[in-house]
Design an enzyme around this catalytic site. Structure first.
Site, PDB file in Angstrom:
ATOM      1  N   SER A  34       0.837  -1.190   0.000  1.00 39.57           N
ATOM      2  CA  SER A  34       0.000   0.000   0.000  1.00 39.57           C
ATOM      3  C   SER A  34       0.882   1.254   0.000  1.00 39.57           C
ATOM      4  CB  SER A  34      -0.951  -0.045   1.199  1.00 39.57           C
ATOM      5  OG  SER A  34      -1.924   0.959   1.145  1.00 39.57           O
ATOM      6  N   ARG A  46     -12.075   6.584   9.914  1.00 37.76           N
ATOM      7  CA  ARG A  46     -11.691   5.167   9.906  1.00 37.76           C
ATOM      8  C   ARG A  46     -12.764   4.314   9.242  1.00 37.76           C
ATOM      9  NH1 ARG A  46      -7.690   1.731   9.244  1.00 37.76           N
ATOM     10  NH2 ARG A  46      -7.843  -0.138  10.512  1.00 37.76           N
ATOM     11  N   ASP A  74      -8.897  -5.962  -5.059  1.00 37.49           N
ATOM     12  CA  ASP A  74      -8.424  -4.721  -4.444  1.00 37.49           C
ATOM     13  C   ASP A  74      -8.811  -3.569  -5.367  1.00 37.49           C
ATOM     14  OD1 ASP A  74      -7.106  -2.589  -3.329  1.00 37.49           O
ATOM     15  OD2 ASP A  74      -5.124  -3.517  -3.343  1.00 37.49           O
ATOM     16  N   HIS A 120      -8.257  -4.902  -0.525  1.00 36.84           N
ATOM     17  CA  HIS A 120      -6.942  -4.325  -0.262  1.00 36.84           C
ATOM     18  C   HIS A 120      -6.263  -4.985   0.937  1.00 36.84           C
ATOM     19  CE1 HIS A 120      -3.773  -1.425  -0.548  1.00 36.84           C
ATOM     20  NE2 HIS A 120      -4.021  -0.901   0.634  1.00 36.84           N
ATOM     21  N   ASP A 121      -7.040  -5.433   1.909  1.00 33.37           N
ATOM     22  CA  ASP A 121      -6.473  -6.054   3.106  1.00 33.37           C
ATOM     23  C   ASP A 121      -5.755  -7.362   2.814  1.00 33.37           C
ATOM     24  OD1 ASP A 121      -7.068  -4.128   4.936  1.00 33.37           O
ATOM     25  OD2 ASP A 121      -8.772  -5.159   5.845  1.00 33.37           O
TER      26      ASP A 121
END
Length: 393
Positions: free
Chosen positions: A149, A219, A334, A367-368
């Site tokens: 990232s 968040r 992602d 993305h994680d």
């Protein structure tokens, strides 16, 4: 089994010139190291962290439960980045809130907390600061620089700013710059913070408050972008939480859409769906440990990163400076850092006849995925670092 990690700190009295034209002096960088630097000082691997991570890359802190480093599944004895072979360094970036000098620290010239007066920092500034720390450690060249990232952007920038100091670069779930959509998400998150009444123009420390409402929303927005639609549906779907209806009403949950939000009183304070509960939990947790000014700084650094800008948008020309060998990894679901962005980097490197390996993994995690244990991903990184270790033998 995890090993014991120990944070270290280095102070830098001399000024570091920043891309903005400002400078910062008398700053401290927090870092951790794992493994042993060999006699030739040739086996060092720098790990660059993403937005809300830190220098605590691997291992655990003595006497602390649930203190595993954020890439502990990837780095350690016998793991993909084997600390029996490599000397691994994790550095907390300037402006962060996990030990390095940041907005919550004291400005050496004024004696006041920096707050909103902390200078703007960029990916390139972080790389320059990391290079200074490596100089202090006596490391002239890295066997590899590795990041996912925002960390991947730093790894890429290392190959451009210090091409002679990097032999290999591993860039995971990253991009050569942010899309307009990504910048838009970051801006909405920042607006949530700066419009929180407790923000006080970034000088909330002096008021003894924290803009937790803004941090929670920031968040929550960010977390939505880290997950794929498939993962959200699989984990949460449209499941409702257990709820307690007001005894004064007899309507069933099925009647809720026609009754309005005030028709029921819930013990969960208006949280109805499991996904809402999950996002609020993540937001609440984040607001307890992350600094609001740090969030603004780091998301801006993300937005600013664009090595091709100085070359009229020509990424191939921008990457001509790189001499390292590369491994790039992306994940199909992602959408924040989509595979096509990694392929842009691959193409630009191939245009320059650089040595590039690329893996695009069909994984459902969004993305994680770069933090998770997909065996294909783990094995690709393992194989690549095994080949680096053979070069050192």
């Amino acid at each position: 089994m995890s090993f014991i990690a120990t944070p270290e700190f280095l102070h830098f009295p001399e000024a570091l010139a920043l891309q903005s034209g400002a400078s910062i002096r008398d700053y401290t960088l927090a870092f951790e190291t794992y493994g042993t630097l060999n006699a030739q000082r040739s086996n060092a691997v720098l790990v660059c962290h993403a937005l809300n991570a830190s220098h605590h890359v691997a291992g655990v802190y003595e006497g602390q439960d649930k203190s595993e480093g954020w890439w502990n599944n990837m780095i350690g004895p016998g793991k993909s980045v084997d600390t029996n072979e490599f000397f691994v360094i994790g550095i907390n970036n300037l402006g962060s809130c996990f030990g390095s000098t940041g907005p919550m620290h004291t400005h050496p010239d004024t004696g006041q907390v920096y707050g909103a007066d902390f200078p703007v920092v960029t990916v390139e500034d972080w790389v320059n600061a990391q290079a200074r720390l490596l100089d202090r450690l006596g490391i002239a060249q890295l066997a590899a620089v590795l990041g996912g990232s925002l960390g991947g952007m730093q790894a890429l920038s290392w190959t451009l700013q210090y091409p002679e100091r990097v032999r290999h670069a591993v860039v995971v779930a990253s991009a050569p710059n942010l899309t307009a959509e990504n910048i838009a998400f970051n801006e909405v998150a920042r607006r949530a913070i700066v419009t929180d009444p407790d923000f006080h123009g970034g000088h909330f420390y002096q008021h003894g408050v924290v803009p937790k409402r803004g941090l929670r929303i920031a968040r929550m927005i960010g977390h939505i972008t880290y997950l794929s639609d498939d993962v959200m549906n699989e984990k949460f779907g449209r499941q409702l939480r257990q709820r307690v209806m007001d005894k004064t009403t007899t309507e069933s949950p099925a009647d809720l859409p026609t009754q309005g939000a005030g028709a029921y009183l819930y013990s969960t304070q208006d949280i109805e769906f499991q996904i809402e509960s999950y996002l609020r939990y993540q937001g609440d947790k984040f607001s307890e440990y992350f600094d609001a000014n740090t969030y603004l700084l780091i998301t801006r650094a993300l937005d600013y990163f664009d090595p091709a800008r100085a070359y009229g948008g020509d990424l191939s020309q921008a990457l001509a400076r790189a001499s390292a060998k590369f491994l790039l990894v992306s994940f199909t679901t992602d959408w924040r850092f989509a595979p096509k962005r990694s392929r842009e980097i691959v193409k630009a490197l191939l245009d320059n006849r650089r040595d590039v390996s690329y893996a695009e993994i069909d994984a459902p995690h969004g993305h994680d995925a770069f933090l998770l244990d997909d065996p294909r991903y783990i094995n690709i990184v393992s194989s690549y670092f095994d080949s680096i270790a053979k070069e050192l033998a």
